[in-house]
Scaffold this motif. Structure first.
Motif, mmCIF file in Angstrom:
data_model
loop_
_atom_site.group_PDB
_atom_site.id
_atom_site.type_symbol
_atom_site.label_atom_id
_atom_site.label_comp_id
_atom_site.label_asym_id
_atom_site.label_seq_id
_atom_site.Cartn_x
_atom_site.Cartn_y
_atom_site.Cartn_z
ATOM 1 N N ALA A 112 103.610 -19.102 -32.829
ATOM 2 C CA ALA A 112 102.982 -18.660 -32.292
ATOM 3 C C ALA A 112 101.547 -18.520 -32.703
ATOM 4 C CB ALA A 112 103.002 -17.696 -30.695
ATOM 5 N N VAL A 113 100.407 -18.878 -32.116
ATOM 6 C CA VAL A 113 98.947 -19.240 -32.545
ATOM 7 C C VAL A 113 98.119 -17.797 -32.005
ATOM 8 C CG1 VAL A 113 97.260 -20.288 -33.749
ATOM 9 C CG2 VAL A 113 99.475 -21.070 -33.927
ATOM 10 N N GLU A 114 97.825 -16.934 -32.284
ATOM 11 C CA GLU A 114 96.310 -16.538 -31.513
ATOM 12 C C GLU A 114 95.233 -16.547 -31.130
ATOM 13 O OE1 GLU A 114 97.829 -12.055 -29.988
ATOM 14 O OE2 GLU A 114 95.407 -11.698 -31.285
ATOM 15 N N SER A 144 105.479 -31.844 -33.145
ATOM 16 C CA SER A 144 104.582 -30.801 -31.866
ATOM 17 C C SER A 144 104.590 -29.831 -32.685
ATOM 18 C CB SER A 144 105.137 -31.051 -30.341
ATOM 19 O OG SER A 144 106.490 -31.144 -30.296
ATOM 20 N N LYS A 145 105.559 -29.178 -33.032
ATOM 21 C CA LYS A 145 105.649 -28.127 -33.682
ATOM 22 C C LYS A 145 104.977 -28.118 -34.649
ATOM 23 C CE LYS A 145 109.046 -25.639 -36.421
ATOM 24 N NZ LYS A 145 108.689 -26.306 -37.629
ATOM 25 N N LEU A 146 104.210 -29.495 -35.054
ATOM 26 C CA LEU A 146 103.443 -28.899 -36.768
ATOM 27 C C LEU A 146 102.231 -28.453 -36.247
ATOM 28 C CD1 LEU A 146 104.444 -31.250 -39.358
ATOM 29 C CD2 LEU A 146 103.801 -28.939 -40.087
ATOM 30 N N LEU A 147 101.803 -29.577 -35.266
ATOM 31 C CA LEU A 147 100.568 -29.362 -34.474
ATOM 32 C C LEU A 147 100.643 -28.146 -34.010
ATOM 33 C CD1 LEU A 147 100.283 -33.240 -32.653
ATOM 34 C CD2 LEU A 147 98.915 -32.251 -35.085
ATOM 35 N N LEU A 148 101.045 -27.490 -33.185
ATOM 36 C CA LEU A 148 101.100 -26.580 -32.200
ATOM 37 C C LEU A 148 101.152 -24.976 -33.198
ATOM 38 C CD1 LEU A 148 103.712 -27.182 -29.657
ATOM 39 C CD2 LEU A 148 101.074 -26.328 -29.253
ATOM 40 N N GLU A 149 101.503 -25.101 -34.366
ATOM 41 C CA GLU A 149 101.297 -23.994 -36.232
ATOM 42 C C GLU A 149 100.291 -24.588 -36.332
ATOM 43 O OE1 GLU A 149 104.843 -23.957 -37.570
ATOM 44 O OE2 GLU A 149 106.256 -22.988 -36.292
ATOM 45 N N SER A 150 99.241 -25.512 -36.285
ATOM 46 C CA SER A 150 98.234 -25.040 -36.492
ATOM 47 C C SER A 150 96.925 -24.477 -36.062
ATOM 48 C CB SER A 150 97.313 -26.688 -36.668
ATOM 49 O OG SER A 150 95.920 -26.837 -36.900
ATOM 50 N N ARG A 151 96.055 -23.509 -36.542
ATOM 51 C CA ARG A 151 95.613 -22.516 -35.546
ATOM 52 C C ARG A 151 94.169 -23.793 -35.557
ATOM 53 N NH1 ARG A 151 95.699 -18.044 -35.792
ATOM 54 N NH2 ARG A 151 97.179 -16.482 -36.513
ATOM 55 N N TRP A 152 93.830 -24.608 -36.907
ATOM 56 C CA TRP A 152 92.279 -26.002 -36.205
ATOM 57 C C TRP A 152 93.076 -26.513 -34.793
ATOM 58 C CZ3 TRP A 152 91.532 -30.412 -35.093
ATOM 59 C CH2 TRP A 152 90.166 -31.136 -35.616
#
Ligand SMILES: Cc1cc2nc3c(=O)[nH]c(=O)nc-3n(C[C@H](O)[C@H](O)[C@H](O)COP(=O)(O)OP(=O)(O)OC[C@H]3O[C@@H](n4cnc5c(N)ncnc54)[C@H](O)[C@@H]3O)c2cc1C
Length: 377
Positions: free
Chosen positions: A83-85, A345-353
């Motif tokens: 998850a990204v907070e 989508s996993k890659l994108l969702l792990e990106s903070r930006w």
């Protein structure tokens, strides 16, 4: 026979916002609703600050006796992945309970309210409408949600439309459960499905927890809902038994909306008009804004309520919500082969930006769209 200038069918956020704006200019307005308020509404109860600002709601006054959970961040993830907070310096959303919020808006509107009254008939008699054979109105506003009878009167057929389906449950946490629950009120959690066609959520609002899931493809919802519940159970995030049954409802996203929204002496607002944001499914802000825009057009018409004067409402919606266009999942689906979407989508969702600037700022919070502001006419 009773009579009024404007009769609104449905006392949800769309109907009561429209009524509030009309009443501020002194127009005689009646709201009928088939339910008695306060009533429950299937919903996550997440709103953006633009809703409170457009309706000039004093946060302190509202929150003094009702749930108003301040939200300053989100945790986003591809379900089961890291998850990204994302945190903000100021409140970027609020959690409300529809049971309280809708009742507050309706009572505050200042309209005459007829509760427990369903629309049963609508007839055109010379230049006005006769509602239920009992109330004469110059304008009728359809604010009855996705299955609004006024939308049906204008030709909408919900069975032929592509609707999003979402399910949720909301319950109060007991003292021990509050301690055990790892979901923070200030930081709700969003869990995207790997195919990016939906997401699950956990919102904690004061002592209440709301869990739900929404999908673009209605047929896949039960499997996705049970997968999501299994995920929450295995991760022991809630501190309570994972609920076995959720309550669901359908509604249209703006990108699928094809309904006729205006006719002589008639306008549709909110879910009845199919205006929910395509990326997030947020429907309360579009409901409130369309209610206010409809009221503004009605007031500007100065008693000439025909198709020509009221069609300004369609223009106002287009300038507020943009042209109907494809949402991100369709664009992604068109450009990327189906077998690669999960990894992408996993890659994108792990990106903070990406999480901050695209998912949250643009798709969920609409931070680039300022709140609507109107002065009473
Ligand atoms: C599971 C789920 C979760 C959601 N979560 C969120 C969220 O967190 N945030 C968000 O912004 N949006 C959310 N939405 C969408 C949001 O709930 C709707 O977009 C919003 O309620 C639309 O408001 P409305 O006033 O148009 O309609 P509604 O809120 O549906 O109000 C319609 C009113 O019309 C009345 N009515 C219906 N038929 C008749 C009739 N025949 N005669 C008289 N009255 C009638 C009903 O009783 C009701 O009170 C969610 C939706 C679902 C299904």
């Amino acid at each position: 026979m009773d009579s009024c200038e404007v009769l609104i069918v449905g006392g949800g956020p769309a109907g009561s916002s429209c009524a509030w704006q009309l009443r501020r200019s002194g127009l005689d307005t009646i709201v009928i609703d088939k339910q008695t308020f306060p009533r429950d509404k299937i919903c996550g109860g997440w709103i953006t600050p633009a809703v409170l600002d457009a309706l000039e709601i004093d946060r302190n006054e509202y929150g003094s006796s009702r749930v108003l959970q301040t939200i300053t961040g989100f945790r986003t993830s591809c379900m089961g992945k890291r998850a990204v907070e994302t945190m903000y310096r100021e409140p970027i959303s609020y959690g409300i309970r529809r049971f309280e919020f809708d009742d507050y808006l309706l009572r505050r509107s200042g309209a005459r309210i007829y509760e427990g009254v369903a629309l049963s008939s609508l007839e055109r008699v010379s230049d006005h409408w006769v509602v239920n054979g009992q109330i004469k109105a110059k304008v009728v506003v359809g604010a009855g949600g996705h299955f609004c009878p006024v939308a049906r009167f204008l030709g909408a057929d919900a069975r032929k439309e592509v609707a999003v389906v979402a399910q949720e449950t909301e319950f109060e946490l007991a003292t021990q459960q509050r301690r055990d629950c790892s979901i923070q009120g200030e930081v709700p959690e969003l869990y995207f499905c790997p195919d990016m066609k939906g997401y699950g959520w956990c919102f904690r609002k004061g002592n209440f927890l709301n869990i739900g899931v929404g999908r673009l493809d209605a047929h896949g919802l039960p499997q996705h809902a049970s997968r999501f519940m299994g995920f929450l159970k295995n991760n022991r995030k809630l501190g309570v038994d994972v609920p076995t049954s959720l309550r669901g409802h359908a509604y249209l996203l703006y990108r699928h909306q094809q309904r006729d929204l205006v006719s002589d002496g008639i306008l549709l607002v909110g879910d009845s008009a199919g205006l929910a944001y395509s990326q997030s499914g947020e429907g309360i802000r579009p409901a409130v804004e369309s209610g206010l825009l409809a009221a503004d057009v009605i007031l500007s018409a100065r008693g000439e309520y025909n198709q020509r004067t009221l069609s300004l409402y369609s223009n106002a919606l287009t300038s507020q919500f943009g042209k109907v266009h494809d949402d991100w999942s369709v664009v992604i689906g068109r450009r990327i082969p189906a077998r690669l979407i999960g990894s992408f989508s996993k890659l994108l969702l792990e990106s903070r930006w990406f999480s901050r600037h695209v998912i949250l700022d643009r798709w969920f919070l609409h931070r680039h769209d300022p709140a609507l502001r109107f002065n009473p006419q």
